[in-house]
Design a protein around this motif. Structure first.
Motif, mmCIF file in Angstrom:
data_model
loop_
_atom_site.group_PDB
_atom_site.id
_atom_site.type_symbol
_atom_site.label_atom_id
_atom_site.label_comp_id
_atom_site.label_asym_id
_atom_site.label_seq_id
_atom_site.Cartn_x
_atom_site.Cartn_y
_atom_site.Cartn_z
ATOM 1 N N TYR A 88 0.844 -1.191 0.000
ATOM 2 C CA TYR A 88 0.000 0.000 0.000
ATOM 3 C C TYR A 88 0.873 1.232 0.000
ATOM 4 C CZ TYR A 88 -3.848 -3.041 1.301
ATOM 5 O OH TYR A 88 -4.794 -4.026 1.301
ATOM 6 N N TRP B 101 0.700 5.175 1.223
ATOM 7 C CA TRP B 101 -0.098 5.980 2.142
ATOM 8 C C TRP B 101 0.509 7.369 2.238
ATOM 9 C CZ3 TRP B 101 -0.358 4.906 8.092
ATOM 10 C CH2 TRP B 101 -1.355 5.700 8.646
ATOM 11 N N SER C 191 -5.977 8.353 2.453
ATOM 12 C CA SER C 191 -6.170 6.950 2.821
ATOM 13 C C SER C 191 -5.111 6.086 2.156
ATOM 14 C CB SER C 191 -7.556 6.470 2.433
ATOM 15 O OG SER C 191 -8.102 7.215 1.391
ATOM 16 N N PRO C 192 -4.735 4.984 2.824
ATOM 17 C CA PRO C 192 -3.822 4.031 2.185
ATOM 18 C C PRO C 192 -4.437 3.526 0.882
ATOM 19 C CG PRO C 192 -4.091 3.525 4.528
ATOM 20 C CD PRO C 192 -5.104 4.570 4.203
ATOM 21 N N PHE D 289 -8.909 3.377 11.250
ATOM 22 C CA PHE D 289 -9.218 3.307 9.822
ATOM 23 C C PHE D 289 -10.364 2.342 9.585
ATOM 24 C CE2 PHE D 289 -5.829 5.619 7.895
ATOM 25 C CZ PHE D 289 -4.754 5.502 8.766
ATOM 26 N N PHE E 132 -9.532 1.972 1.893
ATOM 27 C CA PHE E 132 -9.467 2.515 3.246
ATOM 28 C C PHE E 132 -10.024 3.933 3.271
ATOM 29 C CE2 PHE E 132 -6.917 -0.459 5.739
ATOM 30 C CZ PHE E 132 -6.386 -1.274 4.748
ATOM 31 N N GLY E 133 -10.573 4.308 4.402
ATOM 32 C CA GLY E 133 -10.917 5.706 4.634
ATOM 33 C C GLY E 133 -9.678 6.482 5.056
ATOM 34 N N GLU E 134 -9.850 7.780 5.241
ATOM 35 C CA GLU E 134 -8.716 8.626 5.611
ATOM 36 C C GLU E 134 -8.387 8.556 7.099
ATOM 37 O OE1 GLU E 134 -9.163 11.974 2.069
ATOM 38 O OE2 GLU E 134 -9.366 12.573 4.165
#
Lengths: 112, 120
Positions: free
Chosen positions: A36, A38, A43-44, B91, B111-113
């Motif tokens: 990922y 980030w 967000s990631p 998250f 994912f959200g922030e």
């Protein structure tokens, strides 16, 4: 608790340099390895999901390799740009627990 | 690009207070997750949720934690009585299929922030 380690913890490179970092994970009971990206305050974002030993994946200037027998994956960035500055996380999924085990991340800063 | 949204982005709460963190997953996703990252530490799995029930949970997810999908769109994490050590970035994430299907094309975990929780 599964041990997923990343190195180095942080890295500063000059714009244009190529760089790479490592994720190590348990070599037994392997199912998949994720990478990922980030960025701060975002967000990631999923980069790669790798499942097969010897797998190599590429997305633009970023590529990753996987060695499940020895339990490591490398992420490579060719010709780093300032917009590549982010934390790069790897995450392991085993054949046991059905969730992601993350490494601590490598924080990359690309200096213009 | 689809996105997972989380509220609040930052919350400061007194120790012992209840906190609810809210998430709106992507609409056609079936799996929902909460992860957290304590400052300087790894991102840790808390819980996954599928078909209106907890699918898997970690040792961190004790009786102080609960999750709910109250109305078919929100996915909430409740911490009943917050402790100082609950201070972390939380998250939310969602995916169409479960974690072992994420290698399939078109199945990505989003994912959200994050929601920063500070317990004082």
């Amino acid at each position: 608790i599964l041990n997923v380690e990343q190195s180095p913890q942080s890295l500063h490179v000059q714009e244009g340099d190529s760089t790479n970092f490592t994720c190590s994970f348990p070599s037994s009971n392997f199912y998949a390895l994720h990478w990922y990206r980030w960025e701060t305050a975002k967000s990631p974002e999923a980069l790669f999901v790798m499942t097969l030993n010897g797998d190599e994946k590429k997305k633009g200037r970023i590529s990753a390799t996987l060695n499940t027998k020895e339990g490591y994956s490398y992420l490579y960035i060719k010709g780093s740009q300032p917009e590549d500055s982010a934390t790069y996380l790897c995450a392991f999924i085993g054949t046991g627990a059905n969730n992601l085990f993350f490494g601590t991340g490598t924080r990359l800063t690309v200096i213009p | 690009e689809p996105e997972v949204t989380q509220t609040p982005s930052h919350q400061v709460t007194q120790m012992g207070q209840e906190v609810i963190l809210r998430c709106v997953p992507i609409s056609n996703h079936l799996y929902f997750y909460w992860y957290r990252q304590i400052l300087g530490q790894k991102v840790e799995f808390l819980v996954s949720f599928y078909n209106n029930e907890i699918s898997e949970k970690s040792e961190i997810f004790d009786d102080q934690f609960s999750v709910e999908r109250p109305d078919g769109s929100n996915f909430t994490l409740k911490i009943r009585s917050t402790k100082l050590e609950d201070s972390a970035m939380y998250f939310c994430a969602s995916s169409k299929w479960g974690p072992r299907g994420l290698e399939e094309p078109g199945n990505t975990i989003y994912f959200g922030e994050g929601s920063w929780l500070t317990v004082v």
